[in-house]
Design an enzyme around this catalytic site. Sequence first.
Site, PDB file in Angstrom:
ATOM      1  N   GLY A  71      -0.298  -2.977   4.718  1.00  0.00           N
ATOM      2  CA  GLY A  71      -1.696  -2.582   4.877  1.00  0.00           C
ATOM      3  C   GLY A  71      -1.923  -2.056   6.275  1.00  0.00           C
ATOM      4  N   CYS A  98       5.787  -5.901   5.362  1.00  0.00           N
ATOM      5  CA  CYS A  98       5.067  -5.306   6.494  1.00  0.00           C
ATOM      6  C   CYS A  98       3.840  -6.160   6.863  1.00  0.00           C
ATOM      7  CB  CYS A  98       4.703  -3.855   6.151  1.00  0.00           C
ATOM      8  SG  CYS A  98       4.189  -2.917   7.585  1.00  0.00           S
ATOM      9  N   TYR A  99       2.637  -5.673   6.602  1.00  0.00           N
ATOM     10  CA  TYR A  99       1.459  -6.498   6.891  1.00  0.00           C
ATOM     11  C   TYR A  99       1.567  -7.851   6.185  1.00  0.00           C
ATOM     12  CZ  TYR A  99      -3.439  -7.981   7.189  1.00  0.00           C
ATOM     13  OH  TYR A  99      -4.593  -8.685   7.436  1.00  0.00           O
ATOM     14  N   HIS A 185       9.849  -1.391   4.506  1.00  0.00           N
ATOM     15  CA  HIS A 185       9.326  -1.173   3.149  1.00  0.00           C
ATOM     16  C   HIS A 185      10.469  -1.020   2.139  1.00  0.00           C
ATOM     17  CE1 HIS A 185       5.036  -0.736   4.050  1.00  0.00           C
ATOM     18  NE2 HIS A 185       5.475  -0.344   5.241  1.00  0.00           N
ATOM     19  N   GLU A 187      10.253  -0.833  -0.972  1.00  0.00           N
ATOM     20  CA  GLU A 187       9.823  -0.035  -2.135  1.00  0.00           C
ATOM     21  C   GLU A 187      10.022   1.467  -1.941  1.00  0.00           C
ATOM     22  OE1 GLU A 187       8.001  -1.641   0.020  1.00  0.00           O
ATOM     23  OE2 GLU A 187       6.093  -0.667   0.455  1.00  0.00           O
ATOM     24  N   ASP A 243      -0.388  12.569 -21.646  1.00  0.00           N
ATOM     25  CA  ASP A 243      -1.127  11.333 -21.909  1.00  0.00           C
ATOM     26  C   ASP A 243      -1.854  11.372 -23.249  1.00  0.00           C
ATOM     27  OD1 ASP A 243      -0.246  10.843 -19.381  1.00  0.00           O
ATOM     28  OD2 ASP A 243      -2.172  11.218 -18.414  1.00  0.00           O
ATOM     29  N   LYS A 391       2.225   6.754 -14.965  1.00  0.00           N
ATOM     30  CA  LYS A 391       2.546   8.003 -15.666  1.00  0.00           C
ATOM     31  C   LYS A 391       3.982   8.012 -16.207  1.00  0.00           C
ATOM     32  CE  LYS A 391       1.261  12.402 -16.351  1.00  0.00           C
ATOM     33  NZ  LYS A 391      -0.063  12.845 -16.767  1.00  0.00           N
TER      34      LYS A 391
END
Length: 535
Positions: A71, A98-99, A185, A187, A243, A391
């Site tokens: 964050g 991180c945060y 990070h 991710e 979609d 998605k």
Amino acid sequence: MTTSQVKGTAQKYEENALKDAIAILDFGSQYSQLIARRVRELSVYSELLPHSISVQDLKRLNPKGIILSGGPNSCYEEHAPRLDKEIWKLGLPVLGVCYGMQLMAHDLGGKVEPAPVREYGRALLTIQHHGELFDGLDPTMESWMSHGDSVVQLPDGFSTVACTADTPVAAIADHERKYFGVQFHPEVVHTVGGRELLSNFVLKICQCPKNWTMSRFVEEACAAVAKRVGDKRVLLALSGGVDSSTLAFLLHKAIGDKLTCMFIDQGFMRKNEPEWLVETFEKEFHIKVNAVNAGARFISKLAGVTDPEAKRKAIGAEFIRVFEEESKRLGPFDFLAQGTLYPDVVESAGTTVDPKTGKPVAVKIKSHHNVGGLPDDLKFELVEPFAKLFKDEVRLVGKELGVPESIVERHPFPGPGLAIRVLGEVTEERLKTLREADWIIREEVKAHGLYRQIWQVFAVLLPTKSVGVMGDQRTYQNQIVMRAVTSEDGMTADWARLPYDLLAIISSRIVNEVPGINRVVYDITSKPPATIEWE
Ligand code: XMP
């Protein structure tokens, strides 16, 4: 699987909804959704929850582990977003990113301060003690950093397990309580081994079963829709995109002919698409489509309109009028099905926080027009089976349901269609010019085998003219912009580095084959600062 609700309504938490899953508490990082996607890629369900969730609600959801996202704040600031401290008493494994790591250190008795050197970008991480979190990873690995604060004092029970040249405390662990923190990070793709690290946390430390699969999703979603709809009727506005097409397949499987598909042709589709859509759905998939040819109505509303927002609003308003008329004609319906996706839901739940006030933020860049903008007095109940999917998961569901590749791998296409790619006034003639150029671009990109590597590729018609020479003749004609971008989710994007030879073929074909165009330019701006569409 439904825990949070769609737009505007309060969050409700269903008992045991995260029983086999990971709760991600969102502190507003641009990467929070990415963490959720990475966990789901491990076949484990995960949800983003507001960081302010109470311990009672979290207990109700019953997750197997918690990830605290990054964050933009400093955890020692007055308005910094915090956790319900009782969460630390749940006895669940926690990974702070991180945060999230800084808050973990701060909350449990350590100390966080501004770092002498702000670390941003790639940094070489040295692992001093592998433990369960870094199990199987190399002793040094490239990691992605983005922080101005650092942990300078550890809470009791913790030890430092990794460092970089600028950050002595780059990862921490309390193996007893199964609390872990990483300053980098995992991710982000630039962190080599990030996936393995998350896999260690989710599968080994939290012991989540790998049961989030799209076949299970289809089975459960069909059963849930069939139960909810009973013998009532459902209306779906089909656009031919991934979609709504996948949704049509799912609903058709779940409720058969209680589904009515309506396709409103605004006149802004790409070349041959309206005909293709109706034919393919009816002949190949045996799903009937009620097509409404409303092109003349829409274009008349755009006469003299050049401002992008005015265009979008005029199209949106006309869409509602046509939709209302047609749904009355085909109805009555009890339900309206929509392809709302998870990012729409989490964004509207306000989990992104202002770094200064800690309050939720939402910034409007463009008025997106989707069926979601329909007025409340239509009195439909909403069916939104994809409200928990990303998605790429919808694409997997599509594959699972037998939606052909040609639809599943389609690039996103904006609701207002080509009208927002004809800059300036939209006329039939200018739409035709754009359609021809767009056709050539997509045909060549596909022929070169690059279509699937790109998020979107399309043409934009400019209202300006420039001088050219063809044969011995001076020309004074319009320009086509070619836009091709790579992206993970459309929120940020980079211009695609397409081969020069391909660009050359496209340019020469457009100038030779499309009347009224004497120049082709390639857009080399990323998002931000530009947006993907030009209007
Ligand atoms: P921008 O231009 O905001 O676009 O960078 C991000 C993504 O959203 C698509 N887009 C839309 N999609 N209705 C939609 O359903 C809209 O009004 C709309 N406008 C933009 C755009 O094509 C890109 O993929």
